[in-house]
Write an enzyme that holds these catalytic residues in place. Structure first.
Site, PDB file in Angstrom:
ATOM      1  CG  ASP A 142      10.262   1.087   8.073  1.00  0.00           C
ATOM      2  OD1 ASP A 142      10.092   2.114   8.681  1.00  0.00           O
ATOM      3  OD2 ASP A 142       9.520   0.708   7.129  1.00  0.00           O
ATOM      4  CG  ASP A 170       6.803   4.369  10.749  1.00  0.00           C
ATOM      5  OD1 ASP A 170       6.217   4.199   9.644  1.00  0.00           O
ATOM      6  OD2 ASP A 170       6.081   4.356  11.768  1.00  0.00           O
ATOM      7  CD  GLU A 223       4.996   6.846   6.669  1.00  0.00           C
ATOM      8  OE1 GLU A 223       3.982   6.126   6.159  1.00  0.00           O
ATOM      9  OE2 GLU A 223       5.150   6.508   7.722  1.00  0.00           O
ATOM     10  CG  HIS A 242       3.920  -1.137   4.262  1.00  0.00           C
ATOM     11  ND1 HIS A 242       4.683  -0.094   3.799  1.00  0.00           N
ATOM     12  CD2 HIS A 242       3.437  -0.848   5.712  1.00  0.00           C
ATOM     13  CE1 HIS A 242       4.771   0.702   4.935  1.00  0.00           C
ATOM     14  NE2 HIS A 242       4.135   0.280   6.055  1.00  0.00           N
ATOM     15  CG  ASP A 243       1.251   2.057   5.168  1.00  0.00           C
ATOM     16  OD1 ASP A 243       0.788   1.168   5.805  1.00  0.00           O
ATOM     17  OD2 ASP A 243       2.032   3.007   5.570  1.00  0.00           O
TER      18      ASP A 243
HETATM   19  C1  GLC Z   1       3.486   4.341   8.863  1.00  0.00           C
HETATM   20  C2  GLC Z   1       3.467   2.802   8.346  1.00  0.00           C
HETATM   21  C3  GLC Z   1       2.472   2.136   8.757  1.00  0.00           C
HETATM   22  C4  GLC Z   1       2.352   2.146  10.452  1.00  0.00           C
HETATM   23  C5  GLC Z   1       2.260   3.493  10.869  1.00  0.00           C
HETATM   24  C6  GLC Z   1       2.585   3.515  12.376  1.00  0.00           C
HETATM   25  O1  GLC Z   1       2.616   5.130   8.343  1.00  0.00           O
HETATM   26  O2  GLC Z   1       3.955   2.933   7.030  1.00  0.00           O
HETATM   27  O3  GLC Z   1       2.504   0.788   8.205  1.00  0.00           O
HETATM   28  O4  GLC Z   1       0.966   1.536  10.470  1.00  0.00           O
HETATM   29  O5  GLC Z   1       3.500   4.021  10.311  1.00  0.00           O
HETATM   30  O6  GLC Z   1       3.947   2.966  12.530  1.00  0.00           O
END
Ligand code: GLC
Length: 534
Positions: free
Chosen positions: A95, A195, A245, A319-320
């Site tokens: 990641d 990310d 993402e 995980h979110d």
């Molecule tokens: C993404 C991750 C999350 C994190 C955020 C900031 O959304 O999946 O877990 O808090 O980015 O890095």
């Protein structure tokens, strides 16, 4: 498409398996369970970050991109993990958190010392303490700027105050990030997850947002495509599996991010389908999922990406996100299988989040002391400040907190779910005594074996990987329904999102390929999924 018959498994190391009895998951814990993942049949593992970090956002606040946080293990462990996974035909994806660094990163620390080179690595603006440069909001609550008195400057943090946004306009920053990718590629990684990669390009001018929280100024920003192309080309990762993402993105942008002709990414996560239970679009306002809206969103994205050569990463959980089986189902195995069916027959590369293959549910926490996540704790206070009662705030967290997905992986009915020998950093839900890997791996009817079957089918039937997709039954507000076509072959996928029987059209001349109930009836039973084949 290159990755159309592949399946990715996401690991959140802190909650996966604790090998050394400190209550935190670690890299050796992953190595110890590679055979489990081989049995499941996945092709890649995406692990969320285990780099050196103060862990204010569980590793998404990176202080050193090339070093392993000792709480997770060593570089030797990581090398072993890559090699052992490789032996089992599983590729590793790491990641890359490139929108921001931890404020403990050396670059930020040197910026704080006043070194201009590093001030230019971040988004600093001159100002006085009484007025932040803009009214933009942090995604974790509060204003998105923090004042540094001894510099007389504010810095931008779209996430936590300890996650400072990098200045991608600066070519030196881009060069650093390419170097990090080359470093990890040389370690034998097969791919990367990026990310919040669509918020990296900020506007030329920073102005107040009179309509919102500022996101319209930096989401899919002005140079994002150019930055991505450059990053991928110069670091030599084109052709590897990459997933971005994408926060609050658009279909047109996702087509550009993922169409192979653009040489940006192989696929993208978008989140619109996971907002259908946000009342008035607000994450912290509850409402039951709007299934009609869910259907429309899937149809728009699936058909739209297909029409223009884009490629989706398809998923319910990460995980979110709260656990889909609690969110769209009743927390039971039939609903877990239905949700799996809905995603795994779509056009795109499916992602399975640890424990989803067991039917793991939301945490069921009832007190604020049980929560760990920075976002949840911030919003708990914000909700109370805005007049919610403690009960209402807890009810909201129980449905929405990211900790719902961060509970320990349920390996067995042993104390602490077989995750650890000591009390874990976050406690498991009570149902680990029945929902766990030990119970499921050898049980033919388990959620685990249903997932295994889905993965096998994707590899056996080209129509699942490469067929066209069209959404059907548009007026049915209970059933997600689509058809896949490849040459003369056809599949019909029908998923009942209701807890009661519902009617569907007649599909004559089809046979049942798969489902989560025995037999075939004229009506779909509660949370039934059926796949028909011609
Ligand atoms: C993404 C991750 C999350 C994190 C955020 C900031 O959304 O999946 O877990 O808090 O980015 O890095």
């Amino acid at each position: 498409m290159d990755f159309s018959d592949k399946v990715v498994y996401q690991i959140y190391p802190k909650s996966f398996s604790d090998s050394n009895g400190d209550g935190l998951g670690d890299i050796r814990g992953i190595i110890n369970h590679l055979d489990y993942l081989k049995t499941l049949g996945v092709d890649y593992i995406w692990s969320t970050p285990f780099f050196v970090s103060p862990m204010n956002d569980n590793g998404y606040d990176i202080a050193d991109y090339r070093a392993i946080d000792p709480r997770f293990g060593t570089m030797a462990d990581v090398e072993e993990l890559i090699a052992e996974a490789d032996k089992r035909g599983i590729g590793l994806m790491f990641d890359m958190v490139f929108n921001h660094t931890s404020t403990e990163h050396e670059w930020f620390q040197r910026a704080l010392k006043g070194e201009q080179k590093y001030i230019d690595y971040y988004i600093f603006k001159d100002g006085t303490p009484d007025k932040p440069p803009t009214n933009w909001e942090s995604k974790f609550g509060g204003n998105a700027w923090e004042y540094v008195p001894h510099l007389g400057k504010w810095y931008l943090h779209l996430y936590d105050v300890t996650q400072a946004d990098l200045n991608w306009e600066n070519p030196e920053v881009r060069a650093e990030l390419k170097d990090i990718l080359r470093f990890w590629k040389s370690k034998g990684l097969k791919g990367f997850r990026f990310d919040v990669i669509n918020v990296i390009s900020k506007p030329a001018e920073f102005v107040d947002d009179d309509q919102g929280d500022g996101r319209r100024f930096y989401t899919d920003g002005r140079h994002v495509h150019e930055f991505l192309k450059e990053l991928v080309a110069d670091s030599g990762i084109d052709g590897m599996i990459t997933v971005g993402e994408m926060s609050s993105t658009s279909l047109d942008n996702c087509i550009r991010y993922t169409n192979p002709n653009e040489h940006e990414l192989s696929m993208a996560f978008s989140f619109h389908h996971l907002k259908v239970d946000y009342k008035d679009g607000q994450k912290w306002e509850l409402m039951p999922p709007d299934i009609a809206a869910l259907k429309k969103l899937f149809a728009t994205w699936q058909e739209g990406m297909a029409a223009a050569g884009g490629w989706n990463a398809v998923f319910w959980c990460n995980h979110d996100q709260p656990r889909a089986v609690s969110r769209f189902g009743d927390g039971q195995s039939t609903a877990a299988k239905m949700l799996a069916t809905a995603i795994h027959f779509m056009r795109g590369t499916p992602y399975i989040y640890q424990g989803e293959e067991l039917g793991m549910t939301n945490a069921g926490y009832t007190s604020i002391e049980q929560y760990r996540d920075v976002e949840s704790l911030n919003y708990y206070n914000i909700m109370l400040k805005n007049g919610k009662t403690v009960e209402q705030a807890l009810e909201t967290l129980a449905a929405r907190s990211r900790d719902n997905s961060r509970t320990p992986m349920q390996w067995s009915a042993d104390k602490y779910a077989g995750f650890s020998t000591v009390e874990p950093w976050i406690i498991p839900p009570d149902n680990y005594t029945s929902i766990n890997a030990q119970n499921e791996v050898d049980a033919p009817d388990s959620v685990f074996n249903y997932y295994r079957q889905l993965i096998k089918l994707r590899k056996a039937l080209k129509i699942i990987a490469d067929g066209d997709i069209k959404f059907i039954e548009p007026n049915n507000n209970d059933v997600l329904a689509y058809e896949r076509t490849l040459g003369d072959e056809k599949l019909i996928v029908l998923c009942n999102f209701r807890e009661h029987n519902v009617k569907v059209d007649a599909y004559d001349g089809f046979e049942k390929l798969l489902g989560n109930y025995d037999g075939l009836e004229r009506e779909l039973r509660p949370f039934e999924a059926v796949v028909l084949k011609k």
